[in-house]
Each structure stands twice: as C-alpha cells, then as structure tokens.
Design a protein around this motif. Structure first.
Motif, PDB file in Angstrom:
ATOM      1  N   UNK A  55       0.840  -1.215   0.000  1.00 27.66           N
ATOM      2  CA  UNK A  55       0.000   0.000   0.000  1.00 27.66           C
ATOM      3  C   UNK A  55       0.868   1.256   0.000  1.00 27.66           C
ATOM      4  N   UNK A  56       1.877   1.271   0.847  1.00 29.22           N
ATOM      5  CA  UNK A  56       2.729   2.452   0.941  1.00 29.22           C
ATOM      6  C   UNK A  56       3.431   2.730  -0.385  1.00 29.22           C
ATOM      7  N   UNK A  57       3.890   1.674  -1.023  1.00 23.77           N
ATOM      8  CA  UNK A  57       4.593   1.847  -2.291  1.00 23.77           C
ATOM      9  C   UNK A  57       3.704   2.402  -3.384  1.00 23.77           C
ATOM     10  N   UNK A  58       2.430   2.055  -3.316  1.00 23.48           N
ATOM     11  CA  UNK A  58       1.493   2.515  -4.346  1.00 23.48           C
ATOM     12  C   UNK A  58       0.942   3.909  -4.065  1.00 23.48           C
ATOM     13  N   UNK A  59       0.879   4.288  -2.785  1.00 22.25           N
ATOM     14  CA  UNK A  59       0.175   5.513  -2.426  1.00 22.25           C
ATOM     15  C   UNK A  59       1.061   6.669  -1.995  1.00 22.25           C
ATOM     16  N   UNK A  60       2.333   6.413  -1.713  1.00 20.42           N
ATOM     17  CA  UNK A  60       3.180   7.490  -1.187  1.00 20.42           C
ATOM     18  C   UNK A  60       4.447   7.641  -2.037  1.00 20.42           C
ATOM     19  N   UNK A  61       5.165   8.704  -1.795  1.00 21.37           N
ATOM     20  CA  UNK A  61       6.433   8.958  -2.481  1.00 21.37           C
ATOM     21  C   UNK A  61       7.492   8.001  -1.960  1.00 21.37           C
ATOM     22  N   UNK A  62       8.103   7.267  -2.850  1.00 22.41           N
ATOM     23  CA  UNK A  62       9.098   6.272  -2.417  1.00 22.41           C
ATOM     24  C   UNK A  62      10.446   6.518  -3.090  1.00 22.41           C
ATOM     25  N   UNK A  63      10.771   7.748  -3.381  1.00 20.46           N
ATOM     26  CA  UNK A  63      12.050   8.041  -4.012  1.00 20.46           C
ATOM     27  C   UNK A  63      13.192   7.645  -3.078  1.00 20.46           C
ATOM     28  N   UNK A  64      14.167   6.963  -3.611  1.00 19.49           N
ATOM     29  CA  UNK A  64      15.311   6.582  -2.786  1.00 19.49           C
ATOM     30  C   UNK A  64      16.204   7.790  -2.544  1.00 19.49           C
ATOM     31  N   UNK A  65      17.036   7.703  -1.536  1.00 13.04           N
ATOM     32  CA  UNK A  65      17.920   8.840  -1.209  1.00 13.04           C
ATOM     33  C   UNK A  65      18.856   9.162  -2.359  1.00 13.04           C
ATOM     34  N   UNK A  66      19.260   8.143  -3.096  1.00 14.36           N
ATOM     35  CA  UNK A  66      20.165   8.374  -4.226  1.00 14.36           C
ATOM     36  C   UNK A  66      19.457   9.065  -5.385  1.00 14.36           C
ATOM     37  N   UNK A  67      18.142   8.958  -5.405  1.00 15.85           N
ATOM     38  CA  UNK A  67      17.363   9.507  -6.514  1.00 15.85           C
ATOM     39  C   UNK A  67      17.293   8.600  -7.730  1.00 15.85           C
ATOM     40  N   UNK A 100       6.685  -2.024  -5.944  1.00 21.15           N
ATOM     41  CA  UNK A 100       6.354  -1.072  -4.873  1.00 21.15           C
ATOM     42  C   UNK A 100       7.041  -1.432  -3.563  1.00 21.15           C
ATOM     43  N   UNK A 101       6.984  -2.708  -3.200  1.00 21.02           N
ATOM     44  CA  UNK A 101       7.608  -3.128  -1.936  1.00 21.02           C
ATOM     45  C   UNK A 101       9.126  -2.906  -2.000  1.00 21.02           C
ATOM     46  N   UNK A 102       9.722  -3.211  -3.132  1.00 25.07           N
ATOM     47  CA  UNK A 102      11.171  -3.022  -3.267  1.00 25.07           C
ATOM     48  C   UNK A 102      11.526  -1.528  -3.197  1.00 25.07           C
ATOM     49  N   UNK A 103      10.651  -0.696  -3.709  1.00 25.64           N
ATOM     50  CA  UNK A 103      10.902   0.749  -3.623  1.00 25.64           C
ATOM     51  C   UNK A 103      10.749   1.257  -2.186  1.00 25.64           C
ATOM     52  N   UNK A 104       9.832   0.669  -1.441  1.00 31.14           N
ATOM     53  CA  UNK A 104       9.712   1.025  -0.026  1.00 31.14           C
ATOM     54  C   UNK A 104      11.018   0.667   0.692  1.00 31.14           C
ATOM     55  N   UNK A 105      11.584  -0.479   0.350  1.00 30.37           N
ATOM     56  CA  UNK A 105      12.872  -0.858   0.943  1.00 30.37           C
ATOM     57  C   UNK A 105      13.965   0.146   0.584  1.00 30.37           C
ATOM     58  N   UNK A 106      14.007   0.556  -0.682  1.00 25.17           N
ATOM     59  CA  UNK A 106      15.050   1.486  -1.123  1.00 25.17           C
ATOM     60  C   UNK A 106      14.895   2.870  -0.489  1.00 25.17           C
ATOM     61  N   UNK A 107      13.670   3.188  -0.071  1.00 24.22           N
ATOM     62  CA  UNK A 107      13.437   4.497   0.569  1.00 24.22           C
ATOM     63  C   UNK A 107      13.449   4.373   2.096  1.00 24.22           C
ATOM     64  N   UNK A 108      14.045   3.293   2.574  1.00 25.01           N
ATOM     65  CA  UNK A 108      14.238   3.044   4.008  1.00 25.01           C
ATOM     66  C   UNK A 108      12.932   2.800   4.751  1.00 25.01           C
ATOM     67  N   UNK A 109      11.924   2.278   4.020  1.00 29.98           N
ATOM     68  CA  UNK A 109      10.672   1.922   4.672  1.00 29.98           C
ATOM     69  C   UNK A 109      10.726   0.518   5.254  1.00 29.98           C
ATOM     70  N   UNK A 110       9.629   0.110   5.866  1.00 35.20           N
ATOM     71  CA  UNK A 110       9.583  -1.177   6.574  1.00 35.20           C
ATOM     72  C   UNK A 110       9.111  -2.284   5.638  1.00 35.20           C
ATOM     73  N   UNK A 111       9.917  -3.332   5.570  1.00 36.49           N
ATOM     74  CA  UNK A 111       9.594  -4.493   4.744  1.00 36.49           C
ATOM     75  C   UNK A 111       9.932  -5.766   5.518  1.00 36.49           C
ATOM     76  N   UNK A 112       9.561  -6.905   4.942  1.00 35.62           N
ATOM     77  CA  UNK A 112       9.984  -8.194   5.500  1.00 35.62           C
ATOM     78  C   UNK A 112      10.965  -8.814   4.517  1.00 35.62           C
ATOM     79  N   UNK A 113      12.126  -9.174   4.976  1.00 39.89           N
ATOM     80  CA  UNK A 113      13.127  -9.794   4.112  1.00 39.89           C
ATOM     81  C   UNK A 113      12.684 -11.206   3.758  1.00 39.89           C
TER      82      UNK A 113
END
Length: 299
Positions: A55-67, A100-113
């Motif tokens: 949900x977070x990946x689809x609804x929010x900004x998930x830009x990684x710090x590197x851009x 989306x989930x992988x982008x949440x990970x790249x933007x330092x969000x919470x995921x399950x490995x």
C-alpha cells in the motif's frame, strides 16, 4: 527440522498427509517450544507488514535517497488500470506490487526480508495480488508464508540466499522459488507439485549475477523483483499443469551452489562488475559519490 531437502518435505507430507505449511508449523513448534497460536500470530504480523508495504509503495512517495529509483510500482499499477498489460491483468498487479515493496525498501521503509531485503518484493507481490484475485482471507496467506519459509529454509541450508555469497540467483532466484512453491500450495496443488515449481523457478535464474549500481539495492534489483513476481506465477502454473523439473529441484539447488561458488567476486554484490561497471553505471556511481561528498561538506 526433520527435513533437509525438498524431497524430504515432499516425502514427509505424503506419508503424513500434510501440506508443506502444516509441516513447517509442526516443526517450528518442536524447535521453539512455542504454541502454534503464537507462531502463527507472529507470521500474521509479518504478512500485515507486507501488505502495508504494498500500500505504501502505491500511495506514497518512495524516491530513494540516491534519486535513482522510485515511483515505478505506481506507474505499472496505473498502466494496468487503463491498459491491458501484455502479461495479463493479474501478473501486471503482481509486478506492480513487487516493484512497490522493493521501492519502499530502497526508501528506508519497513519491509519483511523474504528471504533478503534485496528480494523483498517478490513474495508480497505474488501473495497480495493473489489474495485480491481469489478473495482469500489473510489466514490463508499466512499459512502460505510457512510454506515459503520451508522452501527458503532448504535453499539457505543447501546453497545461498544472499547476493554477496551466490549472486542474484541466490536472492531473487530463491524468492521466486519460495513464491512459486507457496502459490502452488495456496491454489490446491500437491507438495510434489510445489517442489517442482521451485525447481522450475530456480532454473530460470541460474547464473544471475549481483551487480548493484553504486552498491545500492536499487538498480537493477528493483526491476528484477518486479519481473521475478511474474516468473513465480509462471512457474506455479507450469507445475500445476503437470510440468516437472526434469532435473530434480534439490539438484538445481546444488547447481546454484556450484555456480555461486565459482562466480567471480566482481559479480557478487561488490559493484565491481556487471551493470555497476557499465558506462552509465559508473557515471551514476560518481554522481552519487559527489552528492554524498557535497552533503558532508555542507553538513
């Protein structure tokens, strides 16, 4: 655990009339001494995190710090809502959710490995899209995670699950195998069919190197998660249709170990080879290094 191989799993399940998930829960009860309810509740918490990451990946900004990455999951999801994806609507959903989930990970969000952060999108992408497609309750998907866990346990103990050890075949490949085998069980397939799905999935990623640009779990990792979700659906369908892994799945895992052990260090997460050292990969790496240096200077 009473099993060391996928064949062990299939045999025990056949002899005791168990699903893979039921076997895994029983083994975890024995290993940990914890009651089933507690073990299942913990896994249910992991599934909630997966759904929230989609949900977070689809609804929010998930830009990684590197851009370098961000927003591709939303792009694919929006595309699938207005155009018919060439891979089909539901494979398009699985792809969008995995990205989306992988982008949440790249933007330092919470995921399950599952099994690692670099391959965290594939299992949620397959599970959450399948839940929406077939109308399954959360509890069924939680059971499926135990099946995926049993498969991951065997791969981890007989080969690799990290890119640093065995290349991307170990990370993305393992996640595809876990998702494919678990999906077979979720759709009513037998443990034997689930085991074949793992072998079919793993064979398709043998030799895949780990070559992250600038050493970040972004490029090409995120795209590989999206495509990996589609591969998992395909492997599950093949197995459900009766396609068998001619090379037994445990032998495929052994080959993954052999290939990973011979893989040069440049292709095992060091960013010293592959796409990381392509002309564009090197330019992006220099740009990221310069930006970090500038941040330190200004800070």
């Amino acid at each position: 655990m009473r099993f060391r191989t996928l064949n062990d799993i299939a045999e025990i399940c056949r002899e005791e009339s168990l699903t893979i998930s039921e076997l895994m829960i029983l083994e975890q009860e024995k290993e940990t001494g914890q009651p089933k309810e507690e073990i299942v509740a913990r896994m249910a918490g992991y599934y909630r995190v997966m759904k929230e990451a989609v949900r977070k990946g689809l609804e929010t900004e998930t830009k990684s710090r590197s851009g370098l990455v961000g927003g591709d999951g939303r792009k694919v999801n929006e595309y699938a809502s207005v155009r018919e994806p060439s891979v089909g609507d539901w494979a398009g959903k699985a792809m969008a959710y995995a990205l989306s989930v992988s982008e949440v990970n790249a933007s330092m969000g919470r995921i399950v490995a599952t099994p690692t952060a670099g391959s965290c999108g594939i299992v949620p992408g397959v599970f959450v899209s399948s839940q929406e497609r077939f109308g399954w309750v959360d509890g069924k998907l939680v059971q499926g995670l135990f099946s995926a866990g049993a498969i991951g346990y065997v791969i981890a103990n007989n080969s690799f699950i990290s890119g640093a050890e065995g290349g991307c075949q170990a990370e993305v490949g393992s996640a595809i195998g876990m998702a494919a085998g678990a999906l077979v069980e979720l759709r009513g397939g037998t443990p034997e069919q689930a085991v074949h799905a793992v072998g079919l999935a793993l064979k398709n990623t043998l030799g895949l190197i780990c070559d992250p640009v600038a050493g970040l779990v972004e490029v090409p990792c995120i795209v590989r998660n999206g495509l990996g979700a589609v591969n998992a659906l395909a492997a599950a369908d093949m197995a459900m249709a009766g396609v068998r892994s001619v090379i037994p799945s445990d032998e495929v895992i052994g080959v993954m170990l052999e290939i990973g052990a011979k893989m040069p260090s440049e292709h095992r997460e060091t960013a010293l080879g592959g796409l990381a050292q392509s002309p564009t990969g090197r330019k992006l790496t220099e740009r990221i290094k310069a930006a970090k240096s500038s941040e330190r200077t200004s800070g």
